[in-house]
Write an enzyme that holds these catalytic residues in place. Structure first.
Site, mmCIF file in Angstrom:
data_model
loop_
_atom_site.group_PDB
_atom_site.id
_atom_site.type_symbol
_atom_site.label_atom_id
_atom_site.label_comp_id
_atom_site.label_asym_id
_atom_site.label_seq_id
_atom_site.Cartn_x
_atom_site.Cartn_y
_atom_site.Cartn_z
ATOM 1 N N GLU A 114 0.649 -10.849 0.935
ATOM 2 C CA GLU A 114 0.298 -10.437 -0.429
ATOM 3 C C GLU A 114 1.280 -11.089 -1.388
ATOM 4 O OE1 GLU A 114 -0.218 -6.172 -0.776
ATOM 5 O OE2 GLU A 114 -1.665 -6.128 0.854
ATOM 6 N N HIS A 234 -1.532 -2.817 -11.698
ATOM 7 C CA HIS A 234 -2.105 -3.669 -10.648
ATOM 8 C C HIS A 234 -3.024 -4.678 -11.332
ATOM 9 C CE1 HIS A 234 -4.121 -5.020 -7.048
ATOM 10 N NE2 HIS A 234 -3.266 -4.333 -6.320
ATOM 11 N N ARG A 280 3.392 -9.152 -9.066
ATOM 12 C CA ARG A 280 2.315 -8.407 -9.738
ATOM 13 C C ARG A 280 2.426 -8.371 -11.255
ATOM 14 N NH1 ARG A 280 1.059 -3.171 -6.051
ATOM 15 N NH2 ARG A 280 0.100 -4.507 -4.505
ATOM 16 N N HIS A 344 -0.848 1.541 -11.892
ATOM 17 C CA HIS A 344 -0.945 1.644 -10.431
ATOM 18 C C HIS A 344 0.228 2.378 -9.802
ATOM 19 C CE1 HIS A 344 -2.251 0.432 -6.474
ATOM 20 N NE2 HIS A 344 -1.118 -0.205 -6.226
ATOM 21 N N ARG A 379 7.662 -3.457 -8.276
ATOM 22 C CA ARG A 379 7.621 -3.265 -6.817
ATOM 23 C C ARG A 379 6.929 -4.427 -6.114
ATOM 24 N NH1 ARG A 379 3.692 -1.310 -3.606
ATOM 25 N NH2 ARG A 379 2.517 -0.273 -5.265
HETATM 26 C C1 SIN Z 1 -3.170 -3.220 -2.827
HETATM 27 O O1 SIN Z 1 -3.825 -3.116 -1.790
HETATM 28 O O2 SIN Z 1 -3.243 -4.191 -3.571
HETATM 29 C C2 SIN Z 1 -2.239 -2.112 -3.202
HETATM 30 C C3 SIN Z 1 -1.089 -2.086 -2.314
HETATM 31 C C4 SIN Z 1 0.161 -1.794 -3.088
HETATM 32 O O3 SIN Z 1 0.099 -1.201 -4.149
HETATM 33 O O4 SIN Z 1 1.218 -2.213 -2.649
#
Ligand code: SIN
Length: 533
Positions: A114, A234, A280, A344, A379
């Protein structure tokens, strides 16, 4: 009817941090876990993408630390991040032993990537239902323990202090059940693990229970809050008129999804070398900028595009997301998916040390409700479930070691009056006004004038709620009061940080100011100070 009772340990919240703590606490005493709805209904349950964990040795752990520090934009409390990445593998191995089933390929745990992770290290379950699997396995394991008791559909209305020769300490809490009956519970120690507060914003990926109750309870009792200006938005929530801001997991971009502007062009190269896998906060602001039209208020569509990845069997990899999109006639393999950022995750919260101790004796906090400084100003994706496991277990161990006495309360409880339907309708109007104001004035892009407008609305909402609250109570009123208190904390902290860092972006102060603000904000009452830790 009102009742008095006592337990050894009271845990507020049944997400990953609360459940993990309850399992530890049950080794030495009776534990009551209080949750506003059924145990399964927590922010944890809705986490999709996964749990980041470095299970492949020291080099992996060192890189996880480096990525966590990098995403946090200079403000991560390094010792907290060290604890997170070093203890994470043990906590996850234990969870697997307790029955959590993560997805595997050829018998090996499958790892995905990610944003801002230097390598694939995210475990996932049932494709995109990782939080639900973690919540299920912990709840089953905890419920099998005869010393763990659950009070579902129960709201905590206040934390109560008892005087000791040393100091005031948190020694009890008042609970309101679904029939509006009030009960006072005394405990040796209380853990707030009640999660975040996404509902403070009109646009959020969080479920309706995420109203910041635990943070507000702690603040009302006198505990310090930290870093409340840092709310993570998010980047990719579903953006369809009338539909909730359903989370479209970052794992989609981890598997190669593109972001396209209204001209069908990828744009992330203009914002960050990691493109769609940038941290993010960077991606969320880039989407916001790309979606601004020329005229004030005009918006342009931004899309997530996975059509070039249809060979991945997207419905199998992302079953939950595919099922939700299908309800709106959308298909990841075929369609562009309209997206926009949504609130988020709160990096700030109740200030704690590395063992969950707050600034109030007897009160502990863990998970999203707490602020250890582990996430700094932003985060790293998929670090939150790990945080709940690691710091939930640590807080519980500190509660056990505290060996505090029980001080049973003998105070008589006045049964609260119920609110009328008209009063509840008024509460909904106040909440909606507050949420819209927070999105408009304290969202992704802020400045002094907008924050002050937000504060003015919050003050009016708080006054209206105070009038409704005289002698009365209900779960919704408690939530509305908590949202107002959390909103105020965000606004005051955001006003005081006259720089931009991580998720906190000030149009009027667009740069870092390390000399003044490479520090954590601390909020006690209405007073904000900055401290280096
Ligand atoms: C997501 O699946 O994008 C959320 C996971 C997260 O907030 O770390």
């Amino acid at each position: 009817m009102t009742r008095l009772m006592q337990v050894d340990y009271l845990v507020i919240g049944a997400g990953v941090a609360g459940l993990r703590a309850a399992i530890e606490l049950a080794q030495q005493g009776e534990v009551l876990v209080v949750t506003k709805e059924a145990v399964a209904e927590s922010n944890t349950h809705y986490a999709q993408g996964g749990i980041a964990v470095a299970m492949q040795g020291d080099e992996d752990i060192a890189l996880h630390l480096q990525d966590t520090l990098g995403a946090g934009d200079g403000l991560v409390h390094r010792p907290a991040a060290q604890v997170l990445v070093a203890e994470g593998p043990l906590r996850v191995a234990e969870l697997i032993q307790w029955g959590a089933n993560f997805d595997r390929e050829n018998g090996q745990l499958h790892r995905t990537r990610e944003g801002a992770h230097s390598l694939p290290r995210i475990l996932h379950a049932n494709g995109d239902a990782t939080g639900a699997e973690i919540s299920r396995s912990l709840a089953v394991f905890a419920a099998a323990h005869e010393r763990v008791h659950f009070a579902e559909w129960t709201t905590v209305t206040a934390l109560l202090l008892a005087s000791t020769p040393q100091a005031n300490r948190v020694a009890a809490a008042d609970l309101l059940d679904r029939d509006n009956c009030l009960q006072r519970v005394s405990a040796r120690a209380v853990l707030v693990a009640a999660g975040g507060a996404g509902q403070v914003y009109s646009d959020t990926t969080n479920p309706s229970v995420a109203t910041g109750d635990g943070i507000a309870l702690a603040a009302c009792a006198g505990a310090a809050l930290a870093d409340m200006e840092f709310y993570q938005f998010h980047p990719t929530a579903l953006s369809l008129p009338g539909a909730p801001r359903f989370l479209l997991s970052e794992a989609l971009r981890g598997e190669g999804a593109y972001l396209l502007n209204d001209r069908g062009e990828r744009f992330m190269h203009r914002y960050h070398p990691l493109l769609e896998l940038a941290p993010r906060d960077v991606v969320a602001r880039a989407i916001t900028r790309e979606s601004m039209g020329k005229a004030p208020g005009e918006t342009r569509l931004v899309h997530l595009d996975m059509r070039h990845k249809r060979g991945l069997d997207l419905h199998h990899r992302f079953p939950g997301i595919s099922a939700t999109l299908a309800k709106y006639g959308l298909d990841l393999a075929r369609d562009l998916i309209p997206i926009r950022p949504a609130a988020h995750y709160l990096m700030g919260g109740i200030k704690t040390d590395l063992d969950g101790r707050t600034t109030l004796p007897g009160l502990f906090a863990a998970g999203e409700a707490a602020c250890t400084g582990v996430h700094g100003a932003n985060r790293l994706a998929s670090n939150s479930l790990l945080e709940g496991l690691v710091f939930g277990a640590r807080a519980a161990r500190a509660m056990l070691a505290g060996d505090l006495p029980l001080t049973p309360s003998t105070a008589a409880l006045a049964a609260p009056l119920s609110l009328s339907a008209a009063e509840h309708a008024q509460i909904e109007q106040i909440v909606a006004r507050l949420q819209t104001a927070m999105w408009t004035y304290a969202g992704l892009l802020r400045e002094e004038s907008t924050l002050r407008q937000g504060l003015a609305v919050q003050q009016e909402c708080a006054a209206a709620l105070a009038t409704l609250a005289a002698g009365k109570s209900s779960r919704r009123l408690v939530e509305a009061l908590a949202l107002s208190r959390v909103a105020r904390a965000i606004l005051l902290s955001a006003l005081a940080r006259t720089e931009s860092r991580g998720a906190h972006y000030r149009n009027d102060y667009p740069q870092h100011d390390d000399a003044r603000f490479l520090r954590h904000s601390l909020l006690v009452g209405d007073s904000v100070t900055f401290e280096a830790w």
